[in-house]
Design a protein around this motif. Sequence first.
Motif, PDB file in Angstrom:
ATOM      1  N   UNK A  36      41.444  54.162  49.504  1.00 38.11           N
ATOM      2  CA  UNK A  36      42.023  52.632  50.155  1.00 38.11           C
ATOM      3  C   UNK A  36      43.213  52.921  49.099  1.00 38.11           C
ATOM      4  N   UNK A  37      44.466  52.348  50.123  1.00 39.84           N
ATOM      5  CA  UNK A  37      46.494  52.800  49.491  1.00 39.84           C
ATOM      6  C   UNK A  37      46.805  50.592  49.392  1.00 39.84           C
ATOM      7  N   UNK A  38      47.755  51.339  48.632  1.00 40.95           N
ATOM      8  CA  UNK A  38      49.090  49.745  49.252  1.00 40.95           C
ATOM      9  C   UNK A  38      48.162  48.519  48.908  1.00 40.95           C
ATOM     10  N   UNK A  39      47.573  48.060  47.878  1.00 42.92           N
ATOM     11  CA  UNK A  39      45.943  47.105  48.106  1.00 42.92           C
ATOM     12  C   UNK A  39      46.580  46.012  47.035  1.00 42.92           C
ATOM     13  N   UNK A  40      46.284  45.110  47.044  1.00 41.91           N
ATOM     14  CA  UNK A  40      46.023  43.883  44.907  1.00 41.91           C
ATOM     15  C   UNK A  40      44.693  43.497  45.170  1.00 41.91           C
ATOM     16  N   UNK A  41      43.957  43.757  44.625  1.00 47.01           N
ATOM     17  CA  UNK A  41      42.441  43.200  44.303  1.00 47.01           C
ATOM     18  C   UNK A  41      42.505  41.657  43.460  1.00 47.01           C
ATOM     19  N   UNK A  42      42.821  40.944  43.926  1.00 42.26           N
ATOM     20  CA  UNK A  42      42.782  39.177  42.776  1.00 42.26           C
ATOM     21  C   UNK A  42      41.372  38.690  42.643  1.00 42.26           C
ATOM     22  N   UNK A  43      41.515  37.853  41.500  1.00 41.35           N
ATOM     23  CA  UNK A  43      40.730  36.960  41.355  1.00 41.35           C
ATOM     24  C   UNK A  43      41.004  35.876  42.493  1.00 41.35           C
ATOM     25  N   UNK A  44      39.296  35.596  42.569  1.00 45.95           N
ATOM     26  CA  UNK A  44      38.876  34.793  43.911  1.00 45.95           C
ATOM     27  C   UNK A  44      38.070  33.762  42.929  1.00 45.95           C
ATOM     28  N   UNK A  45      38.055  32.300  42.461  1.00 46.55           N
ATOM     29  CA  UNK A  45      36.960  31.660  42.000  1.00 46.55           C
ATOM     30  C   UNK A  45      35.963  31.571  42.155  1.00 46.55           C
ATOM     31  N   UNK A  46      36.029  31.749  43.669  1.00 45.19           N
ATOM     32  CA  UNK A  46      34.865  30.689  44.867  1.00 45.19           C
ATOM     33  C   UNK A  46      34.310  32.056  44.781  1.00 45.19           C
ATOM     34  N   UNK A  47      34.817  33.342  44.763  1.00 43.10           N
ATOM     35  CA  UNK A  47      33.615  34.135  45.651  1.00 43.10           C
ATOM     36  C   UNK A  47      33.118  35.129  44.782  1.00 43.10           C
ATOM     37  N   UNK A  48      34.140  35.441  43.217  1.00 44.69           N
ATOM     38  CA  UNK A  48      34.534  36.148  42.516  1.00 44.69           C
ATOM     39  C   UNK A  48      33.452  35.988  40.903  1.00 44.69           C
ATOM     40  N   UNK A  49      32.268  34.967  40.770  1.00 43.66           N
ATOM     41  CA  UNK A  49      32.044  34.539  40.156  1.00 43.66           C
ATOM     42  C   UNK A  49      31.252  35.449  38.834  1.00 43.66           C
ATOM     43  N   UNK A  50      31.167  36.612  39.353  1.00 41.90           N
ATOM     44  CA  UNK A  50      30.807  38.058  38.885  1.00 41.90           C
ATOM     45  C   UNK A  50      30.604  38.803  38.309  1.00 41.90           C
ATOM     46  N   UNK A  51      31.984  38.417  38.892  1.00 41.50           N
ATOM     47  CA  UNK A  51      33.347  39.467  37.619  1.00 41.50           C
ATOM     48  C   UNK A  51      34.323  38.440  37.221  1.00 41.50           C
ATOM     49  N   UNK A  52      33.852  37.884  36.538  1.00 40.14           N
ATOM     50  CA  UNK A  52      34.531  36.872  35.539  1.00 40.14           C
ATOM     51  C   UNK A  52      33.434  37.440  33.992  1.00 40.14           C
ATOM     52  N   UNK A  53      33.513  37.022  32.581  1.00 38.11           N
ATOM     53  CA  UNK A  53      33.735  37.300  32.290  1.00 38.11           C
ATOM     54  C   UNK A  53      33.527  36.240  30.446  1.00 38.11           C
TER      55      UNK A  53
END
Length: 609
Positions: free
Chosen positions: A53-70
């Motif tokens: 993968x290249x030239x991409x931004x991975x952003x936190x989505x509060x609706x779907x990404x609760x697994x990636x919050x601490x």
Amino acid sequence: MIKLFIHIRKKLLLFIAIFFSLSVYSQGTNYKEYSYTEFIQLIQNEKDSVFKLEDALIKYNPKTDIRFKSRVSGFRKDSLYNIYDTIVVNKKIELNNVQLLANIYNEDGDSWTEGALRFIHFKEDVILNEVLSFNAEHCVFDKTFDSKLYECLYEDKYTFGNDYNSFRFNTFNIFNIEKNCYRFDQKIGWILMEYNRFLSKQPKRTFSVFAVKNNSVILRDNYIESKDRITLALYDMDYNIVAKNSFISEFANIYLENNIRVTFENNSFPPFVSFYIDELKSKDVIQWKQFSNKLASSFGITDYSLETTDLMFSGLDVEKKKEVKDIYLDSVRISNDDIYAREISLKGQFYKYYKSKYNTEVANKVYIELKDLETQRLEVKHQQNPRFFTYFTWKINQFLKVFSAYGTEPARAVVFSLYVILFFAFIYLLFPNSWDSLGKKRLMHRFEFFQKYLRRKEGMHTLYLEDKQQEISSYEEFKTNLEKAHLELPKFFITWSKPLYNASMFSSRITSRFLKLTDVLQGKWQDLTPKQKRWKNIQIGFLLIIGLLYDLFIKVLNALMLSINTFTTLGFGEIPIKGLPRYLAIIQGFIGWFMLTIFSVSLISQLLN
């Protein structure tokens, strides 16, 4: 005309090319955007063994990404997910200019991270190119983790805000290095690595952190194990913190240059550390005990490498590097003039640094290491050119280390001097001297006294008072004269004279009472029964032993006083001994003069410090 047309055509094509390139540059990079959940889904849906993968931004989505919050509350991290929810990734990952953005904020005293790879097990290589923002918690990397920014030439090429330009590995990530070296070549906001385990399973594998022009690098509470070496190279940084890490390896390389502030404390380093720092500043915090007897100059090793083979970066196996390292430490750095100068300069930097902080205790430890290196060099110089001057200088350095730790421990000089005094006192004890003549007379007088006691009926205290009669009479006469003249003398004079009389009679009275208490059987020896004679033997034997112990104590005291007097002065007139001890006394006087001079210098040096 044709030539003119061709010339105009070339100019037009050049103008179009320049205009096109400027328009392309002005547009910038066209980033694709994904949530963290979508990013993981892309990896899982990839059918090839390599996910790119290249030239991409991975952003936190509060609706779907609760697994990636601490949440960090104090030192505890809370999450809805744990190790049993680990995602396994069996593909090789190659990311080029992919930024995994995180939002970090404080709320109600807790620190929250929205956007971090959490509980993911990467079984294949992870290669990051021009990835400036990356956050991982509780991840496992089984093979190579390689992060580099070779193509990022401009500091402002990527801007995502202060919170985004950071590289974080916190909360127990595990790196199992099996292939290429683990490394950071980063030119980003800051790098954070806390509570991680980096494990190298293969020879010739390294752990390396290269950072240039970042805000900071923080390595804290990590366990880092490398079969080959560990390298920390930090240049042009605002501040760096390396604390409470365990670096397990054969070698470590540390390069620090043009950093505003550096902190190295409570780390455990390998037995050999190649070290360079351009300047130790007062705002730096570097703990010496983590480097004690481990540091070697990086420039010195580099000079040696240019002459022979590359010690730290060549393809030598670990055992060969150990051999070359030992040669450098035991021979090269003390025999080569230029390399020795670099080694001395490195330790001199630390000595000056701790002195500037008024940390005399640590400064002395550095000074001792510096002088040890100097002593080793003096030995080599003497072996190369044997002379009295080189031999004397070498041996005097060795003596100074034992005697006073090169002048840093005056108390050790006192202890060493005490040993010398006791040694010579023992020798004087074995030989007679004029001071012991009184002891012989006391011993003869004591046997005459017991001989008289065994032949007469009176008790020992009576015989003792008879022997002391003349002395006691003079005391009594003194007392009688005072009492008769009480009308002719001032009262205060008589009052002050009585304590003198009591003091003079004190010894006689105490001794008389003691003899009276211990004299259990009185009478002539020939008139006693066998049982009484046994008790009499015990009585006299006990008193003789006490007398002998007293005489021995006086003899030891004489020998000790003689030794102290001889040690502290270079002779004191007629020495009260004959034969060999007389000459030993002169030698001891010279030794005492020499050692006390050094002690005085050491003491004055410490007082001035």
